[in-house]
Design an enzyme around this catalytic site. Structure first.
Site, mmCIF file in Angstrom:
data_model
loop_
_atom_site.group_PDB
_atom_site.id
_atom_site.type_symbol
_atom_site.label_atom_id
_atom_site.label_comp_id
_atom_site.label_asym_id
_atom_site.label_seq_id
_atom_site.Cartn_x
_atom_site.Cartn_y
_atom_site.Cartn_z
ATOM 1 N N HIS A 148 -3.426 21.969 10.918
ATOM 2 C CA HIS A 148 -4.366 22.669 10.406
ATOM 3 C C HIS A 148 -3.339 23.574 11.390
ATOM 4 O O HIS A 148 -3.144 23.395 12.695
ATOM 5 C CB HIS A 148 -5.524 22.458 11.214
ATOM 6 C CG HIS A 148 -6.318 21.790 10.088
ATOM 7 N ND1 HIS A 148 -7.795 21.087 10.694
ATOM 8 C CD2 HIS A 148 -5.970 21.209 8.802
ATOM 9 C CE1 HIS A 148 -8.045 20.547 8.858
ATOM 10 N NE2 HIS A 148 -6.740 21.029 7.661
ATOM 11 N N PRO B 205 -15.659 11.367 22.275
ATOM 12 C CA PRO B 205 -14.767 12.310 20.881
ATOM 13 C C PRO B 205 -14.424 13.395 20.785
ATOM 14 O O PRO B 205 -13.706 14.221 19.907
ATOM 15 C CB PRO B 205 -15.350 11.243 19.423
ATOM 16 C CG PRO B 205 -16.473 10.883 20.163
ATOM 17 C CD PRO B 205 -16.130 10.337 21.547
ATOM 18 N N LYS C 106 -9.687 13.573 21.592
ATOM 19 C CA LYS C 106 -8.456 13.697 22.180
ATOM 20 C C LYS C 106 -7.708 11.405 22.655
ATOM 21 O O LYS C 106 -7.279 10.719 22.681
ATOM 22 C CB LYS C 106 -8.297 13.663 24.139
ATOM 23 C CG LYS C 106 -8.212 14.313 24.190
ATOM 24 C CD LYS C 106 -6.706 15.297 24.187
ATOM 25 C CE LYS C 106 -6.499 17.097 24.166
ATOM 26 N NZ LYS C 106 -6.796 16.688 22.532
HETATM 27 P P1 RFL Z 1 -8.022 0.036 19.995
HETATM 28 O O1 RFL Z 1 -7.733 0.555 18.320
HETATM 29 O O2 RFL Z 1 -9.775 -0.252 19.832
HETATM 30 O O3 RFL Z 1 -7.430 -1.318 19.984
HETATM 31 C C1 RFL Z 1 -7.536 -2.487 20.599
HETATM 32 C C2 RFL Z 1 -7.103 -3.343 19.367
HETATM 33 O O4 RFL Z 1 -7.142 -4.949 20.500
HETATM 34 C C3 RFL Z 1 -8.163 -6.050 19.271
HETATM 35 N N1 RFL Z 1 -8.572 -7.161 20.085
HETATM 36 C C4 RFL Z 1 -7.166 -7.820 20.915
HETATM 37 N N2 RFL Z 1 -6.730 -8.620 19.925
HETATM 38 C C5 RFL Z 1 -6.353 -9.602 21.076
HETATM 39 N N3 RFL Z 1 -7.020 -10.891 21.346
HETATM 40 C C6 RFL Z 1 -7.910 -10.017 22.495
HETATM 41 N N4 RFL Z 1 -8.797 -10.687 23.386
HETATM 42 C C7 RFL Z 1 -8.714 -9.220 21.794
HETATM 43 N N5 RFL Z 1 -9.574 -8.167 21.705
HETATM 44 C C8 RFL Z 1 -9.002 -6.835 21.294
HETATM 45 C C9 RFL Z 1 -8.580 -5.065 19.170
HETATM 46 O O5 RFL Z 1 -8.884 -5.628 18.285
HETATM 47 C C10 RFL Z 1 -7.852 -4.262 18.456
HETATM 48 O O6 RFL Z 1 -7.735 -3.663 17.449
HETATM 49 O O7 RFL Z 1 -7.872 0.229 21.139
HETATM 50 P P2 RFL Z 1 -6.084 2.158 21.185
HETATM 51 O O8 RFL Z 1 -4.919 1.175 20.737
HETATM 52 O O9 RFL Z 1 -6.342 1.336 22.980
HETATM 53 O O10 RFL Z 1 -6.720 2.604 20.537
HETATM 54 C C11 RFL Z 1 -7.196 3.944 20.991
HETATM 55 C C12 RFL Z 1 -8.601 4.199 19.484
HETATM 56 O O11 RFL Z 1 -8.637 3.767 19.179
HETATM 57 C C13 RFL Z 1 -9.314 5.238 20.503
HETATM 58 O O12 RFL Z 1 -9.038 6.143 21.431
HETATM 59 C C14 RFL Z 1 -9.859 5.765 19.442
HETATM 60 O O13 RFL Z 1 -10.112 5.484 17.870
HETATM 61 C C15 RFL Z 1 -11.279 6.698 19.909
HETATM 62 N N6 RFL Z 1 -12.935 6.921 19.151
HETATM 63 C C16 RFL Z 1 -13.016 7.812 17.848
HETATM 64 N N7 RFL Z 1 -11.309 8.927 18.517
HETATM 65 C C17 RFL Z 1 -11.594 10.445 18.133
HETATM 66 O O14 RFL Z 1 -11.033 10.608 18.002
HETATM 67 N N8 RFL Z 1 -12.817 10.585 16.828
HETATM 68 C C18 RFL Z 1 -13.257 8.980 17.345
HETATM 69 O O15 RFL Z 1 -14.544 9.749 15.461
HETATM 70 C C19 RFL Z 1 -13.508 8.119 17.520
HETATM 71 N N9 RFL Z 1 -14.419 7.231 16.464
HETATM 72 C C20 RFL Z 1 -13.066 5.634 18.711
HETATM 73 C C21 RFL Z 1 -14.550 6.390 17.501
HETATM 74 C C22 RFL Z 1 -13.083 4.703 19.219
HETATM 75 C C23 RFL Z 1 -13.920 3.853 18.464
HETATM 76 N N10 RFL Z 1 -14.752 1.853 19.275
HETATM 77 C C24 RFL Z 1 -13.601 1.993 20.208
HETATM 78 C C25 RFL Z 1 -15.444 1.469 18.927
HETATM 79 C C26 RFL Z 1 -15.774 5.350 16.756
HETATM 80 C C27 RFL Z 1 -15.243 3.636 17.701
HETATM 81 C C28 RFL Z 1 -16.164 2.598 16.638
HETATM 82 C C1 PHB Z 2 -12.465 12.849 12.506
HETATM 83 O O1 PHB Z 2 -12.521 11.941 13.355
HETATM 84 O O2 PHB Z 2 -11.899 13.775 12.171
HETATM 85 C C2 PHB Z 2 -12.630 13.933 14.115
HETATM 86 C C3 PHB Z 2 -13.112 13.426 15.329
HETATM 87 C C4 PHB Z 2 -13.457 13.525 16.679
HETATM 88 C C5 PHB Z 2 -13.035 15.000 16.504
HETATM 89 C C6 PHB Z 2 -11.967 15.739 15.265
HETATM 90 C C7 PHB Z 2 -12.480 15.145 14.087
HETATM 91 O O3 PHB Z 2 -13.547 15.664 18.001
#
Ligand code: RFL
Ligand code: PHB
Length: 394
Positions: free
Chosen positions: A72, A290, A294
């Site tokens: 994009h 979100p 980032k």
């Molecule tokens: P993750 O992806 O949470 O991965 C951590 C992993 O560690 C595992 N874990 C363990 N494993 C073994 N032993 C233990 N004691 C453990 N404790 C935990 C977990 O099962 C998991 O697999 O962290 P990481 O790698 O730092 O990545 C970060 C990203 O995932 C995160 O920043 C983003 O996804 C944030 N986020 C979102 N960001 C966006 O930009 N747009 C979104 O729509 C968005 N939705 C989200 C999200 C984060 C969420 N969280 C953390 C609950 C939605 C959710 C629900």
């Molecule tokens: C997405 O899940 O596609 C997403 C989430 C947060 C943003 C942009 C896109 O700010």
């Protein structure tokens, strides 16, 4: 059992670090408490900064992203029933890649396993020990049996609810909880716009995003602590139609809902991101709301630093890069924390604020959509600021 680097958590941070270490000839073991199917199906972030996409390519895991991801060159800010485009390519020469986090995770797992990498699913880390020595240990439970791994370093990439962060003494926490949450849906419907739409409406924020030419991802601002029971499908669609409506006849395509969830909104920074031989990365150390897209990008940026610092340690016995990890990582983290807070404040309706707050948000939107300087600031933060160094040590 012994390895060089023990990694707690197979999210994007842990898996990608394992890949970058492997490329430098450094051995690691990744522990993940969930099973592989669960980790690969978890719907989360969708936007890759320019540099994140480039780093994935450099690490040999960009092929499917380049074939299936959606580049994009801009995004839309929508308010007062009017569309305003921010042209990333023209303002910064950069684009973003829309490619789901779960797809990145699938690609990383496939790459690690194809190279004989040691990724252990359904294996829970229950403790990390001897972090002040050169021989830290990870205690885990695999198939009901307790066991231990000796390593040189322990990396805590276990997310916000993980256990690693608790092992940093004198941890300082900075943060905000926002008085709203995001209700996210995945719909079996072709996207109604070529690019993302960030919409501010008196009823609250809405975001139109996508995963593929057939799948739309959308979000609605809802009250904090809202229950999904309050949101039957018809109510979600009605709200999306209202918040995204324009005077020039925008049409939102509906489809069957494949996923529905509520994510709380918070800013959270923990420091230091290290203690002895334990280093934290990604959500284990920091969370952003979100709105700036980032979260996953910061996780990848942390891991780039760690890959470089550990590369320097193993190649030349350097520990200065490891010693300065927190300081280097936090510069980018705080920049992204500010950007995410700023985007959030500009686009949401804060139920606790009065007309003063609402007018400030509107003034920001007017400014960013009329000033090239302000639009460029949004564009360079959104597409991603340059990294301070390369991920590989050599
Ligand atoms: P993750 O992806 O949470 O991965 C951590 C992993 O560690 C595992 N874990 C363990 N494993 C073994 N032993 C233990 N004691 C453990 N404790 C935990 C977990 O099962 C998991 O697999 O962290 P990481 O790698 O730092 O990545 C970060 C990203 O995932 C995160 O920043 C983003 O996804 C944030 N986020 C979102 N960001 C966006 O930009 N747009 C979104 O729509 C968005 N939705 C989200 C999200 C984060 C969420 N969280 C953390 C609950 C939605 C959710 C629900
Ligand atoms: C997405 O899940 O596609 C997403 C989430 C947060 C943003 C942009 C896109 O700010």
């Amino acid at each position: 059992m012994r390895t060089q680097v023990g990694i707690v958590g197979a999210g994007p941070a842990g898996l990608f670090l394992s890949q970058l270490l492997h490329l430098q000839g450094i051995e690691s073991v990744v522990f993940e408490c969930r099973d592989r199917a669960y980790v690969e199906a978890r719907v989360r972030a969708g936007v890759l900064e320019y540099g994140t996409a480039e780093t994935l390519r450099e690490a040999g895991v960009g092929e499917r992203m380049d074939a299936q991801g959606l580049p994009h060159a801009g995004t839309e800010l929508r308010f007062a029933r009017t569309r305003h485009r921010i042209d990333f390519a023209e303002l910064t020469g950069r684009s973003i890649m829309v490619y789901g986090q779960q797809e990145v995770v699938k690609d990383l797992i496939a790459a690690r396993l194809a190279d004989g990498g040691d990724v252990r699913f359904q294996t829970e880390v229950v403790g990390v020990h001897d972090l002040d020595t050169n021989r830290p240990r990870i205690a885990f439970v695999e198939a009901g049996e307790p066991a231990e791994l000796d390593c040189d370093f322990v990396i805590g990439t276990d997310g916000f609810h993980g256990v690693s962060r608790n092992h940093v003494p004198d941890l300082m926490i900075y943060g905000r909880d926002y008085p709203f949450a995001w209700l996210g849906i995945l719909a079996e419907a072709p996207p109604s716009s070529r690019e993302l739409i960030y919409a501010r409406h008196d009823r609250g924020f809405a975001l139109h995003s996508m995963r593929s030419p057939k799948i739309t991802r959308m979000y609605l601002q809802v009250p904090a602590d809202e229950s999904l029971h309050e949101w039957p499908d018809e109510r979600i669609w009605a709200e999306l139609h209202q918040r995204l409506a324009t005077d020039d006849g925008f049409e939102l395509t509906e489809g069957a809902l494949l996923d529905k969830s509520i994510t709380p909104m918070r800013s959270f920074v923990a420091t230091p991101m290290q203690h002895g031989r334990l280093l934290l990365a990604g959500d284990a150390a920091h969370i952003v709301p979100p709105t700036g897209a980032k979260g996953m990008n910061l996780a990848i940026a942390d891991v780039r630093l760690l890959a470089h610092a550990l590369g320097g340690y193993y190649a030349d016995g350097r520990d200065d890069l490891l010693a300065s990890y927190t300081e280097t990582a936090l510069r980018r983290v705080w920049r992204a924390t500010h950007f995410s807070w700023w985007m959030t404040a500009m686009l949401h309706v804060d139920p606790g604020t009065d007309e003063f707050g609402a007018q400030l948000a509107q003034a920001q939107l007017d400014y960013v959509t009329t000033s090239r300087a302000m639009a460029t600031s949004l564009a360079e933060n959104y597409t991603g600021l340059p990294y301070e160094q390369s991920w590989s040590y050599r």
